[in-house]
Every structure is written in C-alpha cells, then in structure tokens.
Scaffold this motif. Structure first.
Motif, mmCIF file in Angstrom:
data_model
loop_
_atom_site.group_PDB
_atom_site.id
_atom_site.type_symbol
_atom_site.label_atom_id
_atom_site.label_comp_id
_atom_site.label_asym_id
_atom_site.label_seq_id
_atom_site.Cartn_x
_atom_site.Cartn_y
_atom_site.Cartn_z
ATOM 1 N N TYR A 88 0.833 -1.196 0.000
ATOM 2 C CA TYR A 88 0.000 0.000 0.000
ATOM 3 C C TYR A 88 0.875 1.256 0.000
ATOM 4 C CZ TYR A 88 -4.089 2.875 1.048
ATOM 5 O OH TYR A 88 -5.109 3.792 0.988
ATOM 6 N N LYS A 89 0.587 2.181 -0.893
ATOM 7 C CA LYS A 89 1.419 3.384 -1.025
ATOM 8 C C LYS A 89 1.140 4.406 0.068
ATOM 9 C CE LYS A 89 2.119 2.964 -6.005
ATOM 10 N NZ LYS A 89 1.965 3.600 -7.337
ATOM 11 N N GLY A 90 -0.054 4.324 0.670
ATOM 12 C CA GLY A 90 -0.374 5.236 1.758
ATOM 13 C C GLY A 90 0.246 4.783 3.069
ATOM 14 N N ALA A 91 -0.030 5.535 4.126
ATOM 15 C CA ALA A 91 0.478 5.199 5.456
ATOM 16 C C ALA A 91 -0.527 4.302 6.186
ATOM 17 C CB ALA A 91 0.729 6.474 6.262
ATOM 18 N N VAL A 92 -0.010 3.516 7.118
ATOM 19 C CA VAL A 92 -0.831 2.617 7.930
ATOM 20 C C VAL A 92 -0.466 2.829 9.398
ATOM 21 C CG1 VAL A 92 -1.444 0.220 8.433
ATOM 22 C CG2 VAL A 92 -0.936 0.902 6.077
ATOM 23 N N PHE A 93 -1.491 2.989 10.229
ATOM 24 C CA PHE A 93 -1.317 3.137 11.684
ATOM 25 C C PHE A 93 -2.277 2.136 12.304
ATOM 26 C CE2 PHE A 93 -2.027 6.129 15.534
ATOM 27 C CZ PHE A 93 -0.994 5.535 16.230
ATOM 28 N N MET A 94 -1.744 1.102 12.967
ATOM 29 C CA MET A 94 -2.633 0.021 13.381
ATOM 30 C C MET A 94 -2.260 -0.595 14.723
ATOM 31 S SD MET A 94 -1.569 -3.244 11.019
ATOM 32 C CE MET A 94 0.094 -3.936 11.071
ATOM 33 N N ILE A 95 -3.287 -1.206 15.318
ATOM 34 C CA ILE A 95 -3.133 -2.049 16.499
ATOM 35 C C ILE A 95 -3.398 -3.477 16.065
ATOM 36 C CG2 ILE A 95 -4.065 -2.651 18.770
ATOM 37 C CD1 ILE A 95 -5.114 0.244 18.961
ATOM 38 N N THR A 96 -2.537 -4.396 16.448
ATOM 39 C CA THR A 96 -2.810 -5.817 16.264
ATOM 40 C C THR A 96 -2.040 -6.612 17.310
ATOM 41 O OG1 THR A 96 -2.660 -7.712 14.761
ATOM 42 C CG2 THR A 96 -0.984 -6.016 14.523
ATOM 43 N N HIS A 97 -2.668 -7.687 17.794
ATOM 44 C CA HIS A 97 -1.988 -8.589 18.723
ATOM 45 C C HIS A 97 -1.254 -9.713 17.990
ATOM 46 C CE1 HIS A 97 -4.628 -6.653 21.739
ATOM 47 N NE2 HIS A 97 -3.644 -6.952 22.550
ATOM 48 N N ASP A 98 -1.340 -9.701 16.660
ATOM 49 C CA ASP A 98 -0.650 -10.703 15.853
ATOM 50 C C ASP A 98 0.778 -10.220 15.613
ATOM 51 O OD1 ASP A 98 0.365 -12.359 13.849
ATOM 52 O OD2 ASP A 98 -1.561 -12.546 12.826
ATOM 53 N N ARG A 99 1.696 -10.677 16.434
ATOM 54 C CA ARG A 99 3.062 -10.155 16.394
ATOM 55 C C ARG A 99 3.756 -10.476 15.080
ATOM 56 N NH1 ARG A 99 7.730 -12.893 19.732
ATOM 57 N NH2 ARG A 99 8.782 -11.914 17.985
ATOM 58 N N TYR A 100 3.409 -11.602 14.450
ATOM 59 C CA TYR A 100 4.042 -11.958 13.183
ATOM 60 C C TYR A 100 3.551 -11.040 12.064
ATOM 61 C CZ TYR A 100 5.299 -16.024 15.919
ATOM 62 O OH TYR A 100 5.798 -16.839 16.920
ATOM 63 N N PHE A 101 2.262 -10.745 12.069
ATOM 64 C CA PHE A 101 1.682 -9.795 11.118
ATOM 65 C C PHE A 101 2.317 -8.421 11.322
ATOM 66 C CE2 PHE A 101 -1.630 -6.795 9.778
ATOM 67 C CZ PHE A 101 -2.012 -7.317 8.560
ATOM 68 N N LEU A 102 2.421 -8.023 12.582
ATOM 69 C CA LEU A 102 3.013 -6.732 12.941
ATOM 70 C C LEU A 102 4.459 -6.648 12.466
ATOM 71 C CD1 LEU A 102 2.243 -4.152 14.636
ATOM 72 C CD2 LEU A 102 3.344 -5.272 16.569
#
Length: 231
Positions: free
Chosen positions: A167-181
């Motif tokens: 994705y060319k835009g910015a992403v600001f996220m919460i996730t408990h999936d440490r591998y995804f993070l």
C-alpha cells in the motif's frame, strides 16, 4: 510529508491519566504499529488520531487534503441493510467519489461474495470484512486500523498482509498478531505509563530496543539509589 501531527494529547476517563502529553507524527508511506498492554489507551489514541474522539487537551492537525480511513474493532452497522448496501454506505462516508465497483471488488477479495446477504445475519468477522473492504478501497492516504486480523482466517490475513506491505499510503494500526506486525510495520509506537515511546524498526527490533531501554533505566535508578544512600 507529514500527514498528521498530534501535539501534547491528554486523555482521562478517571482520576488517573490515560494519555499524558502524547505527541506523534505520521509521515507519508509509513507503516506503524501501536502496542502496549491492555488498558493503556491504544484504541483511545487511535480514535483521537482518526478524529472520532476528542482529547481533553492537545490538538490533531491533518495536512490539507489528506484523508484518513478508520476501521474500529467493532464497526457500527445497520442490521437490515445488505452487505453491498452497507459497504456503499461506509464508502460514501470516506470517499464519496470512489467508483461503485471498487468496494465490491475489495469485498470479493476479502471473501464476501454474497452482496445481498443481510448484515444482521453475518458473523462478526464477516461484518468487519464488509467495513474493511470500504476502508481498503477508499484510496485514503492514511489507514487507521484497530485489530484488522481479528476473526479473520489465515488466507485473508495473508492477503491483507501483502496488501498493506504494498500500500502506497500510510498505515497506523493495532494488532496482537506479532508476526503480522513484524512483517508489515517499519516503526513501533508503544504506550507505557501514559507516555509514548518510538522505535524505528519492526516488532523484533522493538523487543531488542525496549530491553536495552529498560536496562538503562534500571542502571540509572540503581545509580541514583546508591548516590542517595551515600549522601
């Protein structure tokens, strides 16, 4: 380019401050993970940055023309609308000029193929995917995502990971999936004790840097204690 700037954000729901003088900036194209133990104010900070909740003090400033699309943990929905109608309603709130097919195409990629299904009959995960389709298809410069992988199967998570990395835009996220993070983000914001700590790296880097920071703080505390005892 800075997309959004938060300056000295404070927020409390009780006598104990939840967020204290939190300042941050999100730049074009950045992929940022927000972490912290439960109850530290992660979702609150996300809502404040998204503009859906007001801070007690401090301010949020978006650069002119920048659009943000926010995905809450539990998106609001109308039980009587079809999945297609609900997605179009979400899209109209974010990007009213977006083509109609964009959202439905994204729904298909997320595994929602029955556009006539009633929202009230869908599972929580399916309803979240309807909202996510509108968010991802919006073309917003900043995606603000609260637990996007919750209730998602592995195929959808793998697809979403690939989408966000590219994705060319910015992403600001919460996730408990440490591998995804670890695979998606390149910067970590941590809320700890009401304050915000910034780590310029992915989750693995954060673990190493936090351990080093805590060791330094412990050494400083021991030094202060020894000096106090000597005096």
């Amino acid at each position: 380019m800075i997309l959004v700037n938060a300056d000295k954000i404070n927020k409390s729901y009780t006598e104990k401050p939840l967020l204290r003088d939190v300042s941050l900036s999100i730049h074009e194209g950045e992929k940022i993970g927000l972490i912290g133990v439960n109850g530290t104010g992660k979702s609150t900070l996300l809502r404040i940055v998204a503009g859906v909740e007001e801070p007690d003090s401090g301010k949020i400033v978006y650069t002119n023309g920048v659009r943000a699309a926010y995905l809450p943990q539990h998106p609001q929905y109308d039980a009587d609308l079809t999945a297609g109608q609900q997605a179009e309603k979400y899209m109209a709130q974010i990007a009213p000029d977006a083509p109609d097919f964009a959202c439905r195409s994204m729904m298909t990629k997320l595994g929602i193929r029955d556009f006539e299904a009633r929202m009230g009959d869908l599972s929580g995960g399916q309803r979240k995917r309807v909202a996510m389709a509108a968010i991802l298809a919006s073309g917003a410069e900043l995606l603000i995502l609260d637990e996007p992988t919750n209730h998602m199967d592995n195929d959808v998570i793998a697809w979403l990971e690939d989408f966000l990395v590219k994705y060319k835009g910015a992403v600001f996220m919460i996730t408990h999936d440490r591998y995804f993070l670890d695979r998606v983000t390149k910067k970590i914001f941590e809320i700890d004790g009401g304050g915000l700590y910034v780590y310029e790296g992915n989750y693995d880097y954060y673990l190493e840097a936090k351990a080093a920071r805590e060791d330094m703080e412990l050494a400083s505390e021991r030094k202060r204690a020894a000096l106090y005892k000597k005096e």
